[in-house]
Enzyme design. Structure first.
Site, PDB file in Angstrom:
ATOM      1  N   HIS A   1      -3.543   4.714   4.520  1.00 34.07           N
ATOM      2  CA  HIS A   1      -4.744   3.873   4.480  1.00 34.07           C
ATOM      3  C   HIS A   1      -5.865   4.569   3.704  1.00 34.07           C
ATOM      4  O   HIS A   1      -6.482   4.008   2.810  1.00 34.07           O
ATOM      5  CB  HIS A   1      -5.189   3.555   5.907  1.00 34.07           C
ATOM      6  CG  HIS A   1      -6.496   2.831   5.986  1.00 34.07           C
ATOM      7  ND1 HIS A   1      -6.653   1.532   5.539  1.00 34.07           N
ATOM      8  CD2 HIS A   1      -7.719   3.217   6.445  1.00 34.07           C
ATOM      9  CE1 HIS A   1      -7.914   1.160   5.730  1.00 34.07           C
ATOM     10  NE2 HIS A   1      -8.579   2.157   6.275  1.00 34.07           N
TER      11      HIS A   1
ATOM     12  N   ARG B   1       0.866  -1.180   0.000  1.00 32.01           N
ATOM     13  CA  ARG B   1       0.000   0.000   0.000  1.00 32.01           C
ATOM     14  C   ARG B   1       0.900   1.226   0.000  1.00 32.01           C
ATOM     15  O   ARG B   1       1.448   1.603   1.034  1.00 32.01           O
ATOM     16  CB  ARG B   1      -0.889  -0.024   1.246  1.00 32.01           C
ATOM     17  CG  ARG B   1      -2.100   0.909   1.182  1.00 32.01           C
ATOM     18  CD  ARG B   1      -2.691   1.105   2.567  1.00 32.01           C
ATOM     19  NE  ARG B   1      -1.846   1.963   3.356  1.00 32.01           N
ATOM     20  CZ  ARG B   1      -1.760   1.935   4.690  1.00 32.01           C
ATOM     21  NH1 ARG B   1      -2.464   1.080   5.387  1.00 32.01           N
ATOM     22  NH2 ARG B   1      -0.952   2.767   5.321  1.00 32.01           N
TER      23      ARG B   1
ATOM     24  N   TYR C   1       3.545   5.398  11.525  1.00 32.79           N
ATOM     25  CA  TYR C   1       3.823   3.986  11.809  1.00 32.79           C
ATOM     26  C   TYR C   1       4.732   3.288  10.803  1.00 32.79           C
ATOM     27  O   TYR C   1       4.998   2.109  10.936  1.00 32.79           O
ATOM     28  CB  TYR C   1       2.516   3.202  11.956  1.00 32.79           C
ATOM     29  CG  TYR C   1       1.543   3.374  10.806  1.00 32.79           C
ATOM     30  CD1 TYR C   1       1.688   2.645   9.632  1.00 32.79           C
ATOM     31  CD2 TYR C   1       0.480   4.276  10.902  1.00 32.79           C
ATOM     32  CE1 TYR C   1       0.796   2.799   8.588  1.00 32.79           C
ATOM     33  CE2 TYR C   1      -0.409   4.443   9.857  1.00 32.79           C
ATOM     34  CZ  TYR C   1      -0.252   3.699   8.700  1.00 32.79           C
ATOM     35  OH  TYR C   1      -1.127   3.860   7.676  1.00 32.79           O
TER      36      TYR C   1
HETATM   37  C1  TPP Z   1     -15.136  -5.611  11.046  1.00 25.21           C
HETATM   38  C2  TPP Z   1     -14.308  -4.401  10.822  1.00 25.21           C
HETATM   39  N1  TPP Z   1     -13.437  -4.006  11.763  1.00 25.21           N
HETATM   40  C3  TPP Z   1     -12.696  -2.895  11.609  1.00 25.21           C
HETATM   41  C4  TPP Z   1     -12.825  -2.142  10.486  1.00 25.21           C
HETATM   42  C5  TPP Z   1     -12.042  -0.841  10.349  1.00 25.21           C
HETATM   43  N2  TPP Z   1     -11.047  -0.978   9.281  1.00 25.21           N
HETATM   44  C6  TPP Z   1     -11.307  -0.552   8.027  1.00 25.21           C
HETATM   45  S1  TPP Z   1     -10.099  -0.953   6.978  1.00 25.21           S
HETATM   46  C7  TPP Z   1      -9.170  -1.664   8.186  1.00 25.21           C
HETATM   47  C8  TPP Z   1      -7.870  -2.307   7.846  1.00 25.21           C
HETATM   48  C9  TPP Z   1      -8.057  -3.418   6.868  1.00 25.21           C
HETATM   49  O1  TPP Z   1      -6.826  -3.897   6.445  1.00 25.21           O
HETATM   50  P1  TPP Z   1      -6.695  -4.929   5.263  1.00 25.21           P
HETATM   51  O2  TPP Z   1      -7.692  -6.025   5.408  1.00 25.21           O
HETATM   52  O3  TPP Z   1      -5.274  -5.322   5.182  1.00 25.21           O
HETATM   53  O4  TPP Z   1      -7.119  -4.128   3.973  1.00 25.21           O
HETATM   54  P2  TPP Z   1      -6.446  -2.801   3.352  1.00 25.21           P
HETATM   55  O5  TPP Z   1      -7.154  -1.642   3.969  1.00 25.21           O
HETATM   56  O6  TPP Z   1      -5.000  -2.828   3.642  1.00 25.21           O
HETATM   57  O7  TPP Z   1      -6.754  -2.874   1.910  1.00 25.21           O
HETATM   58  C10 TPP Z   1      -9.825  -1.565   9.411  1.00 25.21           C
HETATM   59  C11 TPP Z   1      -9.294  -2.051  10.682  1.00 25.21           C
HETATM   60  C12 TPP Z   1     -13.749  -2.579   9.517  1.00 25.21           C
HETATM   61  N3  TPP Z   1     -13.934  -1.910   8.366  1.00 25.21           N
HETATM   62  N4  TPP Z   1     -14.469  -3.707   9.709  1.00 25.21           N
END
Ligand code: TPP
Ligand code: MG
Lengths: 329, 358
Positions: free
Chosen positions: B259, B255, B268
């Protein structure tokens, strides 16, 4: 002088810091709470100050977070966990409802769970779907859970200290819309007991009953009503469970009129419970039926539509207008 | 489980290296097809940039960029046929666009007009999922239903590295394997879940290696290598279509941006780490390769850039146009037939709005 201007996020941060410093059994964990300090920066600096054993990031799994908190609490710790947003607590629902809420009762009190589940909640921030739910009714409906919703930064500090120090699990609902508003907080005042409402504004014509993000709406409505010659009082519940019938009913009996304000959809809601209790307990003092001003019974709308959903000052004052004033004249 | 299968789940497969050279033993990709892939990569990159700009202008509420992950975005869409389904997340705007959905419709969510702006049935694209990993089970359901109905639909289910920690990820993998469902789980391992690095999500040898425990094949691929992604995902789709069940594919990618625009990644991770990934850019290596085999010259490049520019202009115009959001619509779709209470509440809102206008 211990009073200081701080945001609600900072007040909660201070409560966590003081609790960790004072009690070795307090641990803080969740998603992004350590290095990042939480997506709202509520846990900012705690990991640096207290280290990985006291403040840590978990794998991304809310059921895992709450389930592990249960075990840690069974083994003498006081976990304070963060759900990143209201709707992201739902994967933990099973753990919360079947275990966090029930373990004390199942074991005849042999196992107590001093867990605090912090939930940034409610709307008004232009968040996309799943970021603005008012989920208090699910928790309040679950016997065994204490449900707290501070409206002021001072209460955010004090009630969180009380929640962490208590022996029962607490769902601590933080109105995220108010995270960054600055207010005076005195961390040295005695920690308020959980379960006591507070009269934020005395009034003699009608009582507005609110909690969390709806308290500022109630106060603004009372302010405006005053300019129109109506004296509205405001009761801030602070704690939904336990519910302070005494304070609420004393106010309503004085004014004879009540409006309950809450963001959550109104059907089968905490607002409904309050209206019912007030109706049962204050019937002979009431000049008009208790009104509820709540969100509509729809999924939380997209950002461009949320202002139509949220109970605002106008809707509160419209409800106040319907409280059969003509009979009083 | 053979040693070869274990290796495929752990060591990233690659066809085109960082310098745009075919790895030893790789057969030559079809230049025309790769050129088409390149065009889509350029579009995906341009879309990411355009959305970033729209956020800065306040036209979008938020944008989770897939910059650096464009090869994943393009490949997962291009291996599907029209009747297949795609189950994307909030980060997969470019993949949905690559599937052929108008980006302006996709951005309805992020501009705050409504929760989903396209018709999932028309495009065979599920609404973008925000609650992590929940969509993976829906993907399994669509796939299983297709089999029960005798259709040869394949479902491509996307998630991130962080989402693999959720219980629903595990349940979806297990259900798919037990029901032999035609699903391809495609994990874009971009190394972060907001601030949390991969090492805190999993200490398994790889995310693809988890497939072994469910009894399905797992493959780890270089997620910035379009040809290898199309090959491995394409084979997984073919196996699923042939009734051979699900596959888990993990893309080793990064990435590049925060975020979302609301995040500050400098809190971080070190800039050095980001800098290390930049030369592994998914566009660069395809461009270098195509140029080296004479399939891409300046004229062609300019033509592709101009077409991408046209798309970006259409996105700007579409997102920039004032949309009319109808307040009463919040009541319209909650049930197929509104409850009496909703009808009452709708009338109350109407009356409020009328009073405001008067
Ligand atoms: C059930 C749930 N918990 C927490 C979140 C908050 N949240 C949104 S994106 C994220 C990180 C997700 O990381 P990843 O699965 O690696 O996907 P990326 O964003 O890196 O594409 C979090 C914690 C959420 N959307 N859904
Ligand atoms: Mg990730």
């Amino acid at each position: 002088m211990t009073a200081e201007k701080m945001t609600m996020a900072q007040a909660i941060n201070a409560a966590l810091r003081d609790a960790i410093a004072e009690d070795d059994s307090v641990v803080v964990f969740g998603e992004d709470v350590a290095q990042l300090g939480g997506v709202f920066r509520v846990t900012d600096g705690l990991h640096r100050e207290f280290g990985e054993s006291r403040v840590f990031d978990t794998p991304l799994a809310e059921s895992g977070i709450v389930g592990m908190a249960v075990g840690m609490a069974m083994n003498g710790m006081r976990p304070v966990v963060e759900m990143q947003f209201d709707a992201f607590a739902y994967p933990a629902f099973e753990q919360i409802v079947s275990h966090v809420a029930k373990l004390g009762n199942r074991t005849r009190g042999k196992v107590r769970l001093p867990i605090v589940i912090r939930v940034p909640y409610a709307g008004g921030i232009g968040g996309v779907e799943h970021h603005c739910d008012s989920s208090e009714a699910y928790y309040a409906h679950t016997p065994g859970l204490t449900v707290v919703a501070p409206a002021t930064n001072a209460d955010a500090y004090g009630l969180l200290r009380a929640a962490i120090a208590g022996s029962d699990p607490v769902v601590f609902l933080e109105p995220k819309k108010h995270y960054f508003a600055r207010e005076e907080v005195d961390v040295a005042v005695p920690v308020p007991p959980i379960g006591r409402a507070v009269v934020r504004r005395p009034g003699k014509d009608a009582t507005l009953i609110a909690y969390g993000p709806s308290v500022p709406v109630a106060l603004a409505a009372a302010e405006q009503a005053a300019t129109e010659g109506r004296d509205l009082g405001v009761v801030d519940l602070r704690s939904i469970v336990p519910f302070d019938d005494e304070t609420v009913c004393a106010e309503v009996r004085r004014t004879g009129r009540a409006v309950v304000i809450a963001e959550a959809p109104g059907f089968a809601s905490v607002a409904s419970e309050i209206a019912a209790r007030v109706g049962e307990r204050c019937f002979h003092h009431l000049e008009a039926p208790v009104r509820r001003v709540t969100g509509f019974d729809v999924p939380y709308p997209a950002p461009k539509l949320e202002h139509h959903f949220l109970p605002g000052v106008d809707r509160v004052l419209d409800a106040v207008d319907t409280l059969q004033w003509e009979d009083a004249a | 489980m053979s040693a070869g299968q274990l290796k495929a789940a752990i060591t990233p497969a690659r066809l085109l290296d960082e310098n745009g050279r075919l790895v030893r033993g790789a057969s030559k990709p079809d230049a025309e097809a790769l050129l088409e892939g390149y065009r889509k990569l350029v579009f995906a990159r341009r879309l990411n940039e355009q959305c970033g700009a729209l956020v800065r202008q306040g036209r979008l509420a938020v944008y989770p960029s897939s910059r650096g992950q464009e090869a994943c975005q393009v490949a997962c869409a291009s291996v599907l046929s029209d009747d297949d389904w795609l189950f994307p997340t909030y980060r997969d705007t470019a993949a949905i666009a690559a599937r052929g959905v108008d980006p302006v419709e996709v951005l309805t969510l992020l501009r705050g007009d409504w929760h989903c702006g396209y018709d999932p049935n028309e495009h065979k694209v599920a609404p973008q999922a925000t609650p992590l990993a929940t969509q993976l089970l829906h993907a399994v359901g669509v796939a299983h239903a297709a089999r029960l109905k005798g259709e040869d639909t394949v479902v491509m289910a996307l998630c991130g590295d962080g989402a693999t920690s959720e219980g629903d990820f595990h349940e979806a993998c297990n259900f798919a394997a037990v029901f032999n469902a035609p699903v391809v789980f495609f994990v874009q391992n971009n190394k972060y879940a907001i601030s949390v690095p991969l090492a805190r999500q999993s200490v398994a040898p790889s995310l693809a290696a988890k497939a072994i425990g469910y009894g399905m094949p797992g493959f780890r691929v270089d997620g910035n290598d379009l040809p290898v992604l199309e090959k491995v995902l394409g084979e997984a789709v073919a196996r699923a279509r042939a009734g051979e069940g699900p596959t888990l594919v993990e893309a080793d990618t990064y990435r590049v941006e925060s975020h979302t625009n609301a995040d500050d990644a400098t809190r971080y991770r070190a800039d050095d780490e980001v800098a290390e990934w930049l030369p592994r850019d998914p566009l660069l290596r395809v461009r270098t390769y195509l140029t080296s085999v004479g399939a891409l010259d300046d004229a062609r490049e300019q033509e592709i850039a101009a077409a991408a520019e046209e798309m970006a202009a259409a996105v700007r115009a579409g997102v920039g146009a004032e949309t009319v959001v109808d307040p009463e619509e919040i009541f319209a779709h909650v049930y197929s037939t509104p409850t009496p209470q909703l009808a009452e509440q709708r009338a109350a809102l109407r009356a409020e709005l009328d009073a405001e206008e008067a």
